[in-house]
Design an enzyme around this catalytic site. Structure first.
Site, PDB file in Angstrom:
ATOM      1  N   HIS C 193       0.846  -1.198   0.000  1.00  0.00           N
ATOM      2  CA  HIS C 193       0.000   0.000   0.000  1.00  0.00           C
ATOM      3  C   HIS C 193       0.876   1.240   0.000  1.00  0.00           C
ATOM      4  O   HIS C 193       1.871   1.292   0.733  1.00  0.00           O
ATOM      5  CB  HIS C 193      -0.909   0.009   1.233  1.00  0.00           C
ATOM      6  CG  HIS C 193      -2.095  -0.904   1.103  1.00  0.00           C
ATOM      7  ND1 HIS C 193      -1.962  -2.256   0.901  1.00  0.00           N
ATOM      8  CD2 HIS C 193      -3.434  -0.650   1.120  1.00  0.00           C
ATOM      9  CE1 HIS C 193      -3.177  -2.808   0.823  1.00  0.00           C
ATOM     10  NE2 HIS C 193      -4.079  -1.853   0.954  1.00  0.00           N
ATOM     11  N   ALA C 234     -12.162   0.527   5.022  1.00  0.00           N
ATOM     12  CA  ALA C 234     -11.099  -0.128   4.259  1.00  0.00           C
ATOM     13  C   ALA C 234     -10.378   0.841   3.312  1.00  0.00           C
ATOM     14  O   ALA C 234     -10.744   2.007   3.190  1.00  0.00           O
ATOM     15  CB  ALA C 234     -11.695  -1.299   3.484  1.00  0.00           C
ATOM     16  N   HIS C 235      -9.377   0.324   2.615  1.00  0.00           N
ATOM     17  CA  HIS C 235      -8.548   1.156   1.730  1.00  0.00           C
ATOM     18  C   HIS C 235      -9.365   1.786   0.596  1.00  0.00           C
ATOM     19  O   HIS C 235     -10.273   1.178   0.060  1.00  0.00           O
ATOM     20  CB  HIS C 235      -7.372   0.367   1.150  1.00  0.00           C
ATOM     21  CG  HIS C 235      -7.699  -0.954   0.569  1.00  0.00           C
ATOM     22  ND1 HIS C 235      -6.786  -1.992   0.520  1.00  0.00           N
ATOM     23  CD2 HIS C 235      -8.839  -1.444   0.012  1.00  0.00           C
ATOM     24  CE1 HIS C 235      -7.351  -3.031  -0.052  1.00  0.00           C
ATOM     25  NE2 HIS C 235      -8.582  -2.734  -0.363  1.00  0.00           N
ATOM     26  N   ASN C 236      -9.014   3.024   0.303  1.00  0.00           N
ATOM     27  CA  ASN C 236      -9.574   3.756  -0.843  1.00  0.00           C
ATOM     28  C   ASN C 236     -11.029   4.171  -0.662  1.00  0.00           C
ATOM     29  O   ASN C 236     -11.633   4.685  -1.607  1.00  0.00           O
ATOM     30  CB  ASN C 236      -9.448   2.946  -2.145  1.00  0.00           C
ATOM     31  CG  ASN C 236      -8.010   2.701  -2.551  1.00  0.00           C
ATOM     32  OD1 ASN C 236      -7.103   2.850  -1.761  1.00  0.00           O
ATOM     33  ND2 ASN C 236      -7.811   2.342  -3.803  1.00  0.00           N
TER      34      ASN C 236
END
Lengths: 325, 325, 325
Positions: C193, C234-236
């Site tokens: 990441h 979560a991511h993004n």
């Protein structure tokens, strides 16, 4: 410790050899000679018994299941009595094993490991080459951390062996006592735990996730298994290799999940359930039954995914006649 | 602080005695004389009002419910105005109460208590005989920890009284501000919290679980109640004695659960719901209604377990005619 | 780094200009010139491609989608190869960026900020006026904390910009690596990441909640958004302004939620789902589809709330003929 001494300490009524020496504790299914076990229940289901069982606590309802030649200690609180013996024989060194220094001089830390500020490392811990212990992380007495393993900020690890190339993200909790309530003379008590957590190589454990130590045996996370944030892995669980567990995954006590199985977000599995290899469980599934290898299940209570989807679609059609007509 | 001063600070329109002295804040249902409360809502539901209420913020819709003789401060943002008064009267010493030293010299720590490396203890905290404060744990200003109580690694406790023989596992959070969003002139704001957390004797709180402090009153966890990992106990909740809450249990604000009730894994209870004694809630249940003592419920929305199981079975039979025919 | 060097390091077969210089990594949809991307899939769905794309890893199934004039590096493990290049170009300074001192002399801490005992602050971090860093909290290298922002006990923040008047409660985890599993030659690996977390002004993040950093882009939490305890972002993910997320909310990767939407307790949203503005999702909803602005949905799988309630009522009536007859 003899059976006679044990009967005295636990106020149990002994039928059998008072001089028999006991040096360990176990579950009735796994007991070896010299290990004492317990039988608790309503007397309706026959227990699984180790062929080596020599002595067992039992309540009146379960007493009839004890085979001849096995000593019985009768008590209304067999699990409580068992935990009294366990605590007398073993001293769990969970939180009381630390010395006065943050980084114990009795810990073995590889010169190429990095220990960040604020970390605490207990006596007898071992930290491998290339490992990184994050800021304010806590590594308990006797814990082993493998090579190139990274422990995140504020994470804590007790009673565990952690392999190589493992990633534990911030705030994860490994090796805490599992959730087991037993009934003693004064009411609910916590069942003592004596097992460890084994984390194999290349495992990833997400932020603020928890893996509890085993009761008598170990909790095991297999190689390359990947666990997301805020998951709960209970005592005695065995996850195979390459298992995927998305966020909020909840795996109850003694569950087994086979290699390569995938659990979507917020999947729950009830205790003692056996999940085969390469099983997929859809997000939000609540699983209460065993699943064979290769299957895909969903829903709560979970069932084969096609069946679940058929039910969802059928209900929608029936209850909303105009829209689907 | 007089009502006149309060009206000035909050831009509210006062109808009543500008000289009335206010020395505290409360909910409208529990206010004593000299405590100011607030009424917020759409004017459709009559509020519960304390007979001792003397002054209240109200929006235009709720103004009609204020009895004669009670001073009204009219404002479009009654809860926000109330929090402005609260913050003026009280200074919550949550995070700003620490001194420069990790273990405050103003804390009372029993000589037989153990404080592990990296722990932080604020001024006015008291740690009882035989207690263990784990590594990198944080005990806030004024917190009381009873005898033989164990606080796990990296756990934090603020604004709380913790009894004897309590076990708080690693990473648990006791006494954080609860989740309450109020609307002020600039948009969403956090409702301030002034209550405490009371943890009675022999309670166990699992790893990374959270118990929020109360808004005005206290959040209370009764004796021998056992809470698993990753549970959320919101503000003003009152759990009775010997309640069991399995992992991912979520108990919303102001819920009451009676003695001996058992919540399976991932049970959620909506705010203000009242659960009787010895109630069982099946794993994954989402409860939105009150439940009488002794009942067993399941499903989402939860209903009596037999009814839920009948619906599950009926749907399965109808939607899959061949298999069940 | 040239494409020729990249092909050598990743054992990929290059079709295109071996001398082309690559200085960054990106997703195929967002790649600029000099950034390498990857295409992974079964070849059935055409990918979204940036018009500036110049070079891409692709597996045999996806190769046909690469436009003419774009260099292709063919490999069975395109995402793994991409992560190899990423790790060669960038060195994520997540946990290895700390110096020997708990409070780095290379951090900029405003004289009116308060840093409580046991806190760790990395080099290059900046702490604004009036900010409070709680006991045993961890602020990573380069993290920016705005004015009047409060970070709770034992919380950790990495790879993030945090605005003014933000409240992060105890044990929250900001900026940990998200959950992304990619397949490499040896099996499952964690996707690296490179993005950050952006927390805008007046946001509140609850105790033990997690916000993961983005993969290439950033994870963003909009102004005045309020997130309860034990939530997972979560991511993004991009949350708009004034979004409310109650306890156990789970928002999967790349989800977008519009301004003013409200998520009840234990709501889950599947990855890439788009939720409009002022949407309400009832407690326990599991959402797998996009929802337009202003709608209210519930159930799992979630549907418009009236439809869901109709289905619940219809099923109850059909399956329990006597009670409802």
């Amino acid at each position: 410790m003899t059976l006679g001494e044990i009967a005295g300490r636990t106020s149990a009524t002994l039928t059998g050899d008072a001089g028999l020496a006991i040096s360990g504790i176990a579950s009735a299914a796994n007991a070896k000679a010299a290990e004492i076990a317990f039988l608790d229940g309503d007397g309706k289901t026959p227990p699984t018994l180790s062929p080596h069982l020599k002595a067992v606590f039992a309540n009146p309802a379960m007493k009839a299941f004890v085979p001849e030649g096995v000593a019985v200690l009768e008590t209304p609180f067999p699990r409580h009595a068992h935990s009294v013996v366990a605590s007398a024989l073993f001293r769990p060194r969970h939180l009381t094993g630390y010395g006065a220094e943050p980084i114990s001089s009795l810990a073995q830390i590889h010169p190429d490991a990095v220990v960040q500020p604020g970390a605490v490392i207990g006596p007898g811990a071992a930290i491998g080459e290339g490992a990184v212990i994050g800021p304010a992380a806590v590594i308990g007495a006797g814990v082993q951390i493998g090579c190139n393993t990274t422990i995140g900020a504020n994470a804590s690890i007790h009673c565990a062996l952690v392999g190589d190339h493992v990633t534990v993200l911030a705030g994860a909790r490994i090796g805490e006592t599992g959730f087991g309530v037993l009934v003693g003379p004064s009411g609910a008590e916590d069942a003592p735990h004596f097992g460890r957590v084994i984390i194999q190589d290349h495992v990833t454990l997400g932020a603020n996730s928890c893996v509890d130590r085993g009761v008598f045996e170990d909790t095991i996370i297999g190689e390359r298994t990947k666990i997301d944030n805020l998951c709960q892995i209970a005592h005695n669980v065995i996850l195979g290799r390459g298992v995927i567990v998305a966020a909020f995954g909840g795996i109850s006590g003694s569950v087994r999940v086979g290699d390569g199985s995938m659990l979507g977000g917020r999947v729950g599995i009830a205790d003692h359930v056996q999940v085969g290899e390469r099983v997929s469980l859809a997000a939000s599934a609540g699983l209460f039954r065993d699943v064979d290898s290769g299957e895909t299940w969903g829903g709560t209570p979970a069932k084969p995914i096609r069946q679940w989807m058929r039910e969802v679609a059928w209900l929608q059609k029936q209850a909303n006649p105009k829209k689907s007509g």
